[in-house]
Design a protein around this motif. Sequence first.
Motif, PDB file in Angstrom:
ATOM      1  N   LYS A   1       0.832  -1.121   0.122  1.00 48.59           N
ATOM      2  CA  LYS A   1      -0.118   0.035  -0.009  1.00 48.59           C
ATOM      3  C   LYS A   1       0.875   1.233   0.060  1.00 48.59           C
ATOM      4  CE  LYS A   1      -3.192   2.927   1.425  1.00 48.59           C
ATOM      5  NZ  LYS A   1      -4.090   3.892   0.565  1.00 48.59           N
ATOM      6  N   PHE A   2       1.910   1.375   0.913  1.00 49.98           N
ATOM      7  CA  PHE A   2       2.741   2.365   1.084  1.00 49.98           C
ATOM      8  C   PHE A   2       4.153   2.404   0.261  1.00 49.98           C
ATOM      9  CE2 PHE A   2       0.214   2.285   4.904  1.00 49.98           C
ATOM     10  CZ  PHE A   2      -0.782   3.429   4.520  1.00 49.98           C
ATOM     11  N   LYS A   3       4.214   1.461  -0.594  1.00 47.29           N
ATOM     12  CA  LYS A   3       5.379   1.463  -1.314  1.00 47.29           C
ATOM     13  C   LYS A   3       6.651   1.530  -0.536  1.00 47.29           C
ATOM     14  CE  LYS A   3       2.869   2.283  -5.405  1.00 47.29           C
ATOM     15  NZ  LYS A   3       1.667   1.682  -4.859  1.00 47.29           N
ATOM     16  N   VAL A   4       6.704   0.836   0.479  1.00 48.00           N
ATOM     17  CA  VAL A   4       7.949   0.713   1.255  1.00 48.00           C
ATOM     18  C   VAL A   4       8.879  -0.174   0.772  1.00 48.00           C
ATOM     19  CG1 VAL A   4       8.840   0.700   3.715  1.00 48.00           C
ATOM     20  CG2 VAL A   4       6.398   1.414   3.378  1.00 48.00           C
ATOM     21  N   THR A   5      10.354   0.073   0.806  1.00 48.40           N
ATOM     22  CA  THR A   5      11.223  -0.922  -0.089  1.00 48.40           C
ATOM     23  C   THR A   5      11.997  -1.554   1.204  1.00 48.40           C
ATOM     24  OG1 THR A   5      12.439   0.836  -0.206  1.00 48.40           O
ATOM     25  CG2 THR A   5      11.372   0.265  -2.064  1.00 48.40           C
ATOM     26  N   LYS A   6      11.709  -1.029   2.222  1.00 43.85           N
ATOM     27  CA  LYS A   6      12.461  -1.610   3.347  1.00 43.85           C
ATOM     28  C   LYS A   6      11.774  -2.537   4.338  1.00 43.85           C
ATOM     29  CE  LYS A   6      16.033   1.539   2.767  1.00 43.85           C
ATOM     30  NZ  LYS A   6      15.211   2.101   1.845  1.00 43.85           N
ATOM     31  N   GLN A   7      12.354  -3.345   5.198  1.00 47.30           N
ATOM     32  CA  GLN A   7      11.620  -4.402   5.885  1.00 47.30           C
ATOM     33  C   GLN A   7      10.521  -3.733   6.992  1.00 47.30           C
ATOM     34  OE1 GLN A   7      13.951  -6.776   8.624  1.00 47.30           O
ATOM     35  NE2 GLN A   7      12.242  -7.718   9.720  1.00 47.30           N
ATOM     36  N   VAL A   8       9.391  -4.137   6.955  1.00 45.56           N
ATOM     37  CA  VAL A   8       8.199  -3.596   7.548  1.00 45.56           C
ATOM     38  C   VAL A   8       7.604  -4.698   8.688  1.00 45.56           C
ATOM     39  CG1 VAL A   8       5.734  -2.855   7.256  1.00 45.56           C
ATOM     40  CG2 VAL A   8       7.395  -2.324   5.476  1.00 45.56           C
ATOM     41  N   ILE A   9       7.447  -3.929   9.825  1.00 42.22           N
ATOM     42  CA  ILE A   9       6.861  -4.532  11.101  1.00 42.22           C
ATOM     43  C   ILE A   9       5.363  -3.957  11.309  1.00 42.22           C
ATOM     44  CG2 ILE A   9       7.052  -5.017  13.519  1.00 42.22           C
ATOM     45  CD1 ILE A   9      10.180  -5.197  12.901  1.00 42.22           C
ATOM     46  N   THR A  10       4.522  -4.538  11.422  1.00 42.42           N
ATOM     47  CA  THR A  10       3.160  -3.909  11.884  1.00 42.42           C
ATOM     48  C   THR A  10       2.697  -4.341  13.143  1.00 42.42           C
ATOM     49  OG1 THR A  10       2.011  -5.663  10.585  1.00 42.42           O
ATOM     50  CG2 THR A  10       2.755  -3.558   9.514  1.00 42.42           C
ATOM     51  N   LEU A  11       1.976  -3.564  13.992  1.00 38.97           N
ATOM     52  CA  LEU A  11       1.255  -4.091  15.072  1.00 38.97           C
ATOM     53  C   LEU A  11       0.208  -2.958  15.116  1.00 38.97           C
ATOM     54  CD1 LEU A  11       0.889  -6.105  17.527  1.00 38.97           C
ATOM     55  CD2 LEU A  11       2.595  -4.434  18.682  1.00 38.97           C
ATOM     56  N   ASP A  12      -1.191  -3.156  15.484  1.00 36.71           N
ATOM     57  CA  ASP A  12      -2.171  -2.194  15.823  1.00 36.71           C
ATOM     58  C   ASP A  12      -2.175  -1.848  17.369  1.00 36.71           C
ATOM     59  OD1 ASP A  12      -4.507  -0.767  15.911  1.00 36.71           O
ATOM     60  OD2 ASP A  12      -5.906  -2.079  15.184  1.00 36.71           O
ATOM     61  N   ILE A  13      -1.163  -0.976  17.476  1.00 34.30           N
ATOM     62  CA  ILE A  13      -1.057  -0.430  18.944  1.00 34.30           C
ATOM     63  C   ILE A  13      -2.058   0.589  19.118  1.00 34.30           C
ATOM     64  CG2 ILE A  13       1.499  -1.038  19.008  1.00 34.30           C
ATOM     65  CD1 ILE A  13       2.174   2.018  18.391  1.00 34.30           C
ATOM     66  N   THR A  14      -2.814   1.033  18.379  1.00 32.01           N
ATOM     67  CA  THR A  14      -4.047   1.844  19.044  1.00 32.01           C
ATOM     68  C   THR A  14      -4.935   1.043  19.536  1.00 32.01           C
ATOM     69  OG1 THR A  14      -3.609   3.373  17.125  1.00 32.01           O
ATOM     70  CG2 THR A  14      -5.759   3.606  18.210  1.00 32.01           C
ATOM     71  N   LYS A  15      -5.199  -0.025  18.763  1.00 32.77           N
ATOM     72  CA  LYS A  15      -6.057  -0.977  19.657  1.00 32.77           C
ATOM     73  C   LYS A  15      -5.767  -1.513  20.817  1.00 32.77           C
ATOM     74  CE  LYS A  15      -8.887  -5.061  18.856  1.00 32.77           C
ATOM     75  NZ  LYS A  15      -8.961  -5.695  20.068  1.00 32.77           N
ATOM     76  N   ILE A  16      -4.424  -1.894  20.987  1.00 29.39           N
ATOM     77  CA  ILE A  16      -3.861  -2.198  22.171  1.00 29.39           C
ATOM     78  C   ILE A  16      -4.007  -1.174  23.431  1.00 29.39           C
ATOM     79  CG2 ILE A  16      -1.634  -3.221  23.446  1.00 29.39           C
ATOM     80  CD1 ILE A  16      -0.813  -4.325  20.455  1.00 29.39           C
ATOM     81  N   GLY A  17      -3.806   0.065  22.762  1.00 32.69           N
ATOM     82  CA  GLY A  17      -3.870   1.082  23.800  1.00 32.69           C
ATOM     83  C   GLY A  17      -5.295   1.260  24.301  1.00 32.69           C
ATOM     84  N   LEU A  18      -6.237   1.293  23.460  1.00 36.22           N
ATOM     85  CA  LEU A  18      -7.554   1.193  23.894  1.00 36.22           C
ATOM     86  C   LEU A  18      -8.166   0.206  24.642  1.00 36.22           C
ATOM     87  CD1 LEU A  18      -9.175   2.669  20.428  1.00 36.22           C
ATOM     88  CD2 LEU A  18      -8.995   4.078  22.644  1.00 36.22           C
ATOM     89  N   ASP A  19      -7.705  -0.988  24.428  1.00 36.95           N
ATOM     90  CA  ASP A  19      -7.812  -2.289  25.392  1.00 36.95           C
ATOM     91  C   ASP A  19      -7.341  -2.171  26.522  1.00 36.95           C
ATOM     92  OD1 ASP A  19      -9.372  -3.051  23.053  1.00 36.95           O
ATOM     93  OD2 ASP A  19      -8.115  -4.649  22.410  1.00 36.95           O
ATOM     94  N   MET A  20      -6.135  -1.716  26.568  1.00 41.90           N
ATOM     95  CA  MET A  20      -5.177  -2.009  27.795  1.00 41.90           C
ATOM     96  C   MET A  20      -5.358  -0.797  28.721  1.00 41.90           C
ATOM     97  SD  MET A  20      -1.954  -4.397  26.796  1.00 41.90           S
ATOM     98  CE  MET A  20      -1.593  -5.119  28.468  1.00 41.90           C
ATOM     99  N   LEU A  21      -5.156   0.397  27.995  1.00 36.98           N
ATOM    100  CA  LEU A  21      -5.213   1.662  28.650  1.00 36.98           C
ATOM    101  C   LEU A  21      -6.555   2.367  28.920  1.00 36.98           C
ATOM    102  CD1 LEU A  21      -1.858   2.983  27.339  1.00 36.98           C
ATOM    103  CD2 LEU A  21      -2.306   1.940  29.411  1.00 36.98           C
ATOM    104  N   GLY A  22      -7.377   2.159  27.787  1.00 36.90           N
ATOM    105  CA  GLY A  22      -8.689   2.852  27.682  1.00 36.90           C
ATOM    106  C   GLY A  22      -8.374   4.244  26.919  1.00 36.90           C
ATOM    107  N   LEU A  23      -7.353   4.642  26.533  1.00 37.27           N
ATOM    108  CA  LEU A  23      -6.896   5.668  25.774  1.00 37.27           C
ATOM    109  C   LEU A  23      -6.072   5.377  24.505  1.00 37.27           C
ATOM    110  CD1 LEU A  23      -5.931   7.728  28.765  1.00 37.27           C
ATOM    111  CD2 LEU A  23      -7.807   8.241  27.527  1.00 37.27           C
ATOM    112  N   PRO A  24      -6.288   6.278  23.481  1.00 40.96           N
ATOM    113  CA  PRO A  24      -5.408   5.956  22.375  1.00 40.96           C
ATOM    114  C   PRO A  24      -4.045   6.641  22.556  1.00 40.96           C
ATOM    115  CG  PRO A  24      -7.095   7.702  21.854  1.00 40.96           C
ATOM    116  CD  PRO A  24      -7.157   7.382  23.018  1.00 40.96           C
TER     117      PRO A  24
END
Length: 297
Positions: A109-132
């Motif tokens: 999607k973003f045309k990145v040529t380097k190694q990419v790592i992803t994680l939905d930390i917004t969802k984790i923040g909402l689930d674990m802290l209740g805040l984004p």
Amino acid sequence: MLRVRFHGRGGQGAKVASRVLGTAAFIEGCYAQDFPLYGAERRGAPIAAFTRISPKPILERGVISEPDIVIILDETLLDDPIANPLSGIKEGGIVFINTAHSPAEAKDKFKVTKQVITLDITKIGLDMLGLPVLSTLAGGVASRIAGLKEDSLRNAVEKEASEILTDKSLVTKNVEAALYCFHAVQPVKVKTTETIQKGSPVIDVPFEPAVISSPTINTTGNTLLRKTGNWRVFKPVWNYEACTKCMTCVARCPDGCIAVNEDGFPYTDYDNCKGCMICVEECPVKAIEKVRDVHAW
Ligand code: SF4
Ligand code: SF4
């Protein structure tokens, strides 16, 4: 030396994330620098923050233009020509993107040529802290990618979170969230080669000429064409059955994006609503609902 650049939106926690990483490295016995670079000090405006880590004293100063690791807290920044988060990444460098999408999807999607790592930390923040708020979570991800130890991260988050939070239970939750993100990312080896940024190790950051620092519209990044509603985590939704037309929300919106329709009810311009939720808080009869807004590709 390891050079890490964070890209986020004002209010997301990129500055504290760079600090958590720097403190974790320092606790581990390294030399470390961390510092932010703000443009307009406005919630939602793109900001960058930087961390340098080295076993030897760090003489280099200034912004990091050739990072080994880039941590992107908001995927919409990848479409932002002003933020330009992929600029200058070294060969062998690693890009982390906060998104619900897989690394392969994000790369494509973003045309990145380097190694990419992803994680939905917004969802984790909402689930674990209740805040984004992503500061300690992004610090956890960055610490893992930088190869630091779990204990260093734990101590760094305890120290940094205790300085800004009075509620001890929130400090504990931040430690748990940071460690969760640390373990959610597989260990990686950053393969870039050691280079000193071009020329002197001290980067010359020029003073902006008055034409740039005065309140003049110089680039498309500051014009009406710039939509500020593309990075929202929550959006306000009106319930006209409960609304008394008191106009408090219209008056309180800091971005002036609430207008009044032909029937006298308020509505917002979702292209520019930044999701601050001030209208939700201020409505005296709770006629505005806070609804999760998920970016769709
Ligand atoms: S959330 Fe409400 S107050 Fe905030 S920008 Fe949007 S309409 Fe305005
Ligand atoms: S503050 Fe609440 S009641 Fe007043 S106009 Fe806005 S939505 Fe309606």
